[in-house]
Design a protein around this motif. Structure first.
Motif, PDB file in Angstrom:
ATOM      1  N   MET A 142      -1.253  -1.204  -5.767  1.00 47.32           N
ATOM      2  CA  MET A 142      -1.944  -1.711  -4.777  1.00 47.32           C
ATOM      3  C   MET A 142      -2.835  -0.527  -4.739  1.00 47.32           C
ATOM      4  SD  MET A 142      -1.125  -4.245  -3.241  1.00 47.32           S
ATOM      5  CE  MET A 142      -0.862  -4.139  -1.262  1.00 47.32           C
ATOM      6  N   TYR A 181       0.317  -9.130  -2.405  1.00 50.60           N
ATOM      7  CA  TYR A 181       0.811  -8.572  -3.746  1.00 50.60           C
ATOM      8  C   TYR A 181       1.605  -8.979  -4.822  1.00 50.60           C
ATOM      9  CZ  TYR A 181       1.097  -6.317  -8.529  1.00 50.60           C
ATOM     10  OH  TYR A 181       0.816  -5.619  -9.611  1.00 50.60           O
ATOM     11  N   ILE A 189      -2.418  -6.788   0.412  1.00 52.46           N
ATOM     12  CA  ILE A 189      -4.334  -6.164   0.243  1.00 52.46           C
ATOM     13  C   ILE A 189      -5.450  -6.142   1.626  1.00 52.46           C
ATOM     14  CG2 ILE A 189      -6.331  -6.073  -0.848  1.00 52.46           C
ATOM     15  CD1 ILE A 189      -5.015  -6.666  -3.279  1.00 52.46           C
ATOM     16  N   CYS A 214       2.782  -4.060   0.737  1.00 53.41           N
ATOM     17  CA  CYS A 214       2.777  -5.340   0.054  1.00 53.41           C
ATOM     18  C   CYS A 214       1.403  -6.370  -0.047  1.00 53.41           C
ATOM     19  CB  CYS A 214       3.919  -6.260  -0.445  1.00 53.41           C
ATOM     20  SG  CYS A 214       4.589  -7.084   0.806  1.00 53.41           S
TER      21      CYS A 214
END
Length: 342
Positions: free
Chosen positions: A335, A41, A60, A58
């Motif tokens: 997130m 991200y 996914i 940070c």
């Protein structure tokens, strides 16, 4: 059974997959083609470079996301499209589709034969950064990405000698004068050497060169026969649908919207996620597509490497710790939606 193939694990596709999990479409097989099981991200990456966020915070988890969406995750690298046969060409073979969407991002524009590492693909950059032990680095590109990267690299390695090169005569040319002046002041105070009005082909006096220049598109997009703009990005209409091939959609950096001149910024990729899902689903169900109109102005929150951030919006700007807290809240909230999947 219709086959929907998503090429690339970018922000728009991550959001679309979550929506497919929340709102399943019957009689559709979904395949995500990604080079890695985790996708970064962009909002948290500068803070990760500085050491403020862990890798897990940070990135996914695409495998979990695909399980939630009842999609197949194929770890592979796309290298082309055969539009006549409705196939995505990958290193490990072909993947057939009825409908395909591209969200493969972009890479920095680099002179032919240039040495160094691009800030994208992000996975390659992070691998390099985690192993880097040099004493000096040249960063080519004085836009938002280059400036933020310079400050966060310095936060992690305070003794690192950083040279920041910018072809234009001013840093952050897309921002207002107050924001530009703030960063000129911050960079100078922290000893980062500025070289403005200088085009760079190579930097020989530093241990490494990082390219954070204008975005460029992977060549196979144009070679596939899709309609593209002058830089090779997929031309899409207000439905995020290829203007030349209605069975192809595109979002994020790889897409250029007709009639909307917008920068290649993560904020647009995030905003395109839900409209992309809606139109992919509508196309699969033979329903009317819904237009997406990107906002003219957007809020840019730029970290300064010390848990302070600068907010830039049109002609306004603010610099304060509370801006960092707002940025942190927004990024973590984004997130968290992928951690709450059931």
């Amino acid at each position: 059974m219709q086959k929907l193939v998503l090429v690339g694990g970018g922000h728009s596709h991550a959001i679309a997959l979550r929506q497919f999990g929340l709102h399943p479409v019957p009689d559709v097989e979904i395949t995500l083609i990604s080079e890695a099981e985790n996708t970064p991200y962009s909002g948290l990456l500068p803070g990760h470079v500085a050491g403020f966020y862990s890798y897990e915070e940070c990135h996914i988890d695409l495998r979990s996301l695909c399980e939630f969406a009842k999609a197949e995750l194929r770890i592979d690298r796309a290298i082309g499209l055969d539009l006549a046969r409705h196939q995505v060409l990958c290193e490990a073979g072909e993947v057939e589709f009825d409908l395909v969407s591209l969200d493969i991002g972009s890479t920095p524009m680099m002179p032919a034969g240039a040495a160094g590492i691009g800030a994208k693909p992000i996975a390659q950059f992070l691998k390099w950064w985690n192993q880097f032990d040099g004493k000096s680095v040249a960063i080519v590109g004085g836009g938002t990405g280059g400036v933020e990267l310079a400050l966060n690299m310095q936060a992690k390695m305070p003794e690192l000698k950083i040279h920041l090169f910018q072809r234009d005569r001013e840093l952050l040319p897309s921002h207002n004068p107050w924001v530009r002046q703030q960063f000129q002041k911050i960079l100078t105070q922290r000893g980062i050497q500025l070289h403005v009005g200088q085009a760079v082909e190579r930097a020989t006096d530093c241990d490494a060169t990082v390219w954070v220049t204008h975005a460029s598109a992977t060549p196979w997009v144009k070679q596939s026969g899709l309609a593209v703009d002058a830089q090779g990005f997929v031309l899409v209409n207000e439905f995020l649908q290829s203007v030349s091939h209605p069975e192809v959609f595109a979002a994020g950096d790889i897409a250029t919207m007709m009639h909307y001149d917008r920068p290649k910024a993560g904020v647009f990729a995030v905003r395109q996620g839900k409209p992309l899902f809606h139109n992919l689903r509508a196309k699969l169900e033979n329903r009317v597509l819904k237009p997406y109109r990107p906002q003219k102005r957007y809020l840019s929150l730029i970290g300064t490497g010390d848990k302070v951030a600068v907010a830039s919006y049109g002609g306004f700007g603010w610099r304060a710790p509370w801006v960092w807290w707002v940025k942190d809240f927004i990024d973590r909230s984004f997130m968290n939606q992928f951690k709450r999947m059931i």
